[in-house]
Motif scaffolding. Structure first.
Motif, short mmCIF file in Angstrom:
data_model
loop_
_atom_site.label_atom_id
_atom_site.label_comp_id
_atom_site.label_asym_id
_atom_site.label_seq_id
_atom_site.Cartn_x
_atom_site.Cartn_y
_atom_site.Cartn_z
N THR A 69 -5.95 -8.33 -10.34
CA THR A 69 -5.33 -7.03 -10.04
C THR A 69 -3.83 -7.08 -10.33
OG1 THR A 69 -7.02 -6.65 -8.36
CG2 THR A 69 -5.09 -5.22 -8.31
N GLU A 72 -3.44 -6.68 -14.01
CA GLU A 72 -3.66 -5.28 -14.43
C GLU A 72 -2.45 -4.41 -14.11
OE1 GLU A 72 -7.29 -4.39 -12.36
OE2 GLU A 72 -8.51 -5.54 -13.79
N ILE A 73 -1.82 -4.64 -12.96
CA ILE A 73 -0.62 -3.89 -12.59
C ILE A 73 0.51 -4.20 -13.59
CG2 ILE A 73 1.22 -3.69 -10.84
CD1 ILE A 73 -1.05 -4.17 -8.72
N THR A 76 -0.22 -2.43 -16.93
CA THR A 76 0.02 -0.99 -16.80
C THR A 76 1.52 -0.69 -16.78
OG1 THR A 76 -2.06 -0.70 -15.61
CG2 THR A 76 -0.43 1.06 -15.39
N GLU A 124 1.65 0.00 -6.21
CA GLU A 124 0.35 -0.44 -6.70
C GLU A 124 -0.13 -1.70 -5.98
OE1 GLU A 124 -1.87 0.87 -9.23
OE2 GLU A 124 -0.67 2.59 -8.59
N LYS A 126 0.68 -2.64 -2.89
CA LYS A 126 0.30 -2.26 -1.53
C LYS A 126 -1.05 -1.54 -1.50
CE LYS A 126 3.80 -3.66 0.93
NZ LYS A 126 3.61 -4.62 2.01
N ALA A 127 -1.33 -0.73 -2.50
CA ALA A 127 -2.55 0.07 -2.51
C ALA A 127 -3.78 -0.68 -3.01
CB ALA A 127 -2.34 1.32 -3.37
N ASN A 128 -3.59 -1.66 -3.91
CA ASN A 128 -4.75 -2.17 -4.65
C ASN A 128 -5.02 -3.67 -4.59
OD1 ASN A 128 -5.52 0.41 -5.72
ND2 ASN A 128 -3.68 0.28 -6.98
N VAL A 129 -4.06 -4.48 -4.20
CA VAL A 129 -4.27 -5.93 -4.25
C VAL A 129 -4.90 -6.42 -2.93
CG1 VAL A 129 -3.18 -8.18 -4.59
CG2 VAL A 129 -2.33 -6.21 -5.86
N PRO A 130 -6.00 -7.18 -3.02
CA PRO A 130 -6.68 -7.65 -1.81
C PRO A 130 -5.95 -8.84 -1.15
CG PRO A 130 -7.86 -8.43 -3.73
CD PRO A 130 -6.74 -7.56 -4.24
#
Length: 149
Positions: A69, A72-73, A76, A124, A126-130
């Motif tokens: 992830t 990917e960030i 992007t 990103e 904060k919202a998407n990385v586990p």
């Protein structure tokens, strides 16, 4: 840089030291196509909780998925903004209050892209990385699972 960057290791054990941050900055002085850097440092707060004051956060992650992830960030961000360099580091393990757990370092030819990319990247993450943070409370050994805000 072109699209299709090599994945970079993001996680570090424990706090991110001021020396690490300063060495990262110093290593970019020879890159004369850079006109701006934006740096975000996430620091652990001593928040007051029901059981006492937060003394640190213990971070864990589903590392393989998190690294994917993060990559990917990065990709992007390079697509959306005119960037020269982009580095992300996040702590695993215990990070005491007052110490740094997230270091985002964005470089670009111009300041606007650096500012905007930095904000985009942090949001990103904060919202998407586990990544999971367990707030350590006082000397009691109590903890709370932290919300990503």
């Amino acid at each position: 840089m072109e699209k299709g960057h090599k994945p970079k290791k993001v996680f570090v054990q424990g706090p991110i030291s001021p020396e690490f941050v300063s060495k990262s900055i110093a290593s970019h002085q020879s890159k004369t196509n850079i006109g701006a850097h934006a740096i975000f440092l996430g620091q652990i707060r001593a928040d007051q909780k029901a059981g006492g004051i937060v003394t640190g956060i213990e971070y864990s992650a589903y590392e393989e998925m998190a690294e994917k992830t993060f990559h990917e960030i990065r990709e992007t961000a390079f697509e959306k903004f005119e960037l020269t360099c982009l580095h992300i580091y996040h702590s695993l393990g215990v990070v005491p209050t007052g110490e740094i757990s997230l270091f985002v370092f964005v470089s670009s030819p111009h300041r606007r892209a650096a500012f905007e990319a930095s904000e985009f990247i942090v949001e990103e993450i904060k919202a998407n990385v586990p990544i999971f943070g367990k707030e350590l409370i006082g000397e009691s050994g109590e903890y709370n699972w932290k919300e990503n805000k």
